[in-house]
Design a protein around this motif. Structure first.
Motif, mmCIF file in Angstrom:
data_model
loop_
_atom_site.group_PDB
_atom_site.id
_atom_site.type_symbol
_atom_site.label_atom_id
_atom_site.label_comp_id
_atom_site.label_asym_id
_atom_site.label_seq_id
_atom_site.Cartn_x
_atom_site.Cartn_y
_atom_site.Cartn_z
ATOM 1 N N UNK A 144 12.100 -2.432 7.527
ATOM 2 C CA UNK A 144 11.954 -1.505 6.214
ATOM 3 C C UNK A 144 11.090 -2.013 5.074
ATOM 4 N N UNK A 145 10.509 -3.089 5.302
ATOM 5 C CA UNK A 145 9.775 -3.663 3.985
ATOM 6 C C UNK A 145 8.684 -2.715 3.824
ATOM 7 N N UNK A 146 8.048 -2.729 2.746
ATOM 8 C CA UNK A 146 6.671 -1.775 2.527
ATOM 9 C C UNK A 146 5.390 -2.589 2.425
ATOM 10 N N UNK A 147 5.435 -4.006 2.877
ATOM 11 C CA UNK A 147 4.244 -5.084 2.708
ATOM 12 C C UNK A 147 3.342 -4.619 3.915
ATOM 13 N N UNK A 148 3.319 -3.644 4.699
ATOM 14 C CA UNK A 148 2.637 -3.552 5.984
ATOM 15 C C UNK A 148 1.048 -3.385 5.603
ATOM 16 N N UNK A 149 0.277 -4.047 6.406
ATOM 17 C CA UNK A 149 -1.020 -4.119 6.390
ATOM 18 C C UNK A 149 -1.534 -3.598 7.989
ATOM 19 N N UNK A 150 -2.935 -3.453 7.947
ATOM 20 C CA UNK A 150 -3.497 -2.915 9.368
ATOM 21 C C UNK A 150 -4.353 -4.278 9.775
ATOM 22 N N UNK A 151 -4.333 -4.356 11.160
ATOM 23 C CA UNK A 151 -5.093 -5.460 11.583
ATOM 24 C C UNK A 151 -5.689 -4.721 12.940
ATOM 25 N N UNK A 152 -7.082 -4.243 13.019
ATOM 26 C CA UNK A 152 -7.569 -3.670 14.152
ATOM 27 C C UNK A 152 -6.942 -2.330 14.067
ATOM 28 N N UNK A 176 0.728 -1.206 0.078
ATOM 29 C CA UNK A 176 0.097 -0.018 0.109
ATOM 30 C C UNK A 176 0.832 1.388 -0.036
ATOM 31 N N UNK A 177 0.476 2.237 -0.663
ATOM 32 C CA UNK A 177 1.318 3.456 -0.883
ATOM 33 C C UNK A 177 1.011 4.486 0.349
ATOM 34 N N UNK A 178 -0.169 4.182 1.029
ATOM 35 C CA UNK A 178 -0.484 5.174 2.112
ATOM 36 C C UNK A 178 0.251 4.659 3.288
ATOM 37 N N UNK A 179 0.405 3.298 3.630
ATOM 38 C CA UNK A 179 1.042 2.903 5.045
ATOM 39 C C UNK A 179 2.395 3.174 5.152
ATOM 40 N N UNK A 180 2.925 3.371 6.311
ATOM 41 C CA UNK A 180 4.455 3.341 6.358
ATOM 42 C C UNK A 180 5.151 2.003 6.132
ATOM 43 N N UNK A 181 6.418 1.929 5.686
ATOM 44 C CA UNK A 181 7.156 0.887 5.947
ATOM 45 C C UNK A 181 7.294 0.323 7.241
ATOM 46 N N UNK A 182 7.746 -0.748 7.538
ATOM 47 C CA UNK A 182 8.087 -1.424 8.806
ATOM 48 C C UNK A 182 9.319 -0.904 9.482
ATOM 49 N N UNK A 183 9.170 -0.251 10.680
ATOM 50 C CA UNK A 183 10.324 0.463 11.209
ATOM 51 C C UNK A 183 11.472 -0.535 11.876
#
Length: 119
Positions: A12-20, A2-9
């Motif tokens: 550094x991967x950009x495959x983050x997603x939201x859960x709750x 997703x372009x709107x979610x920040x990468x993992x601190x």
């Protein structure tokens, strides 16, 4: 992903997603709150109530658990007590971040974790 979610601190991967209300990295399994991300960037994190709603000055909140009051007067602020016109503070005692006038008790500081915003 997703372009709107920040990468993992962590990795550094950009495959983050939201859960709750958390952000999750599927690559390393790291979970973090978006507020933590704002603090890491050097910006001030928003004050959130017990269910995650962002609080602002002047909001109306309700108390979510009985609060025993220490001091001369004593007493208990009951669950469901409505507090109007809160003021957010950064220099509260301990982790108290709300200054408010509680009906029947007067001016006091509250923790954001024991209030819920009235929507």
């Amino acid at each position: 992903m997703s372009d709107t979610l920040p990468p993992c601190p962590e990795c550094g991967e950009s495959y983050t997603y939201t859960q709750s209300s958390l952000l999750v990295c599927p690559m390393c399994g790291h979970e973090w709150a978006p507020a933590e991300e704002a603090e890491a960037d050097g910006t001030e994190a928003a004050v959130r109530d017990s269910v995650g709603n962002v609080l602002t000055d002047g909001d109306t909140v309700t108390i979510t658990k009985d609060l025993k009051i220490k001091g001369a007067g004593g007493g208990v602020v009951k669950v469901g007590t409505k507090v109007r016109g809160i003021r957010l503070i950064s220099d509260g005692v301990g982790d108290h971040d709300i200054d408010a006038k509680v009906p029947g008790f007067g001016q006091m500081q509250l923790k954001s974790s024991v209030v819920k915003k009235v929507l």
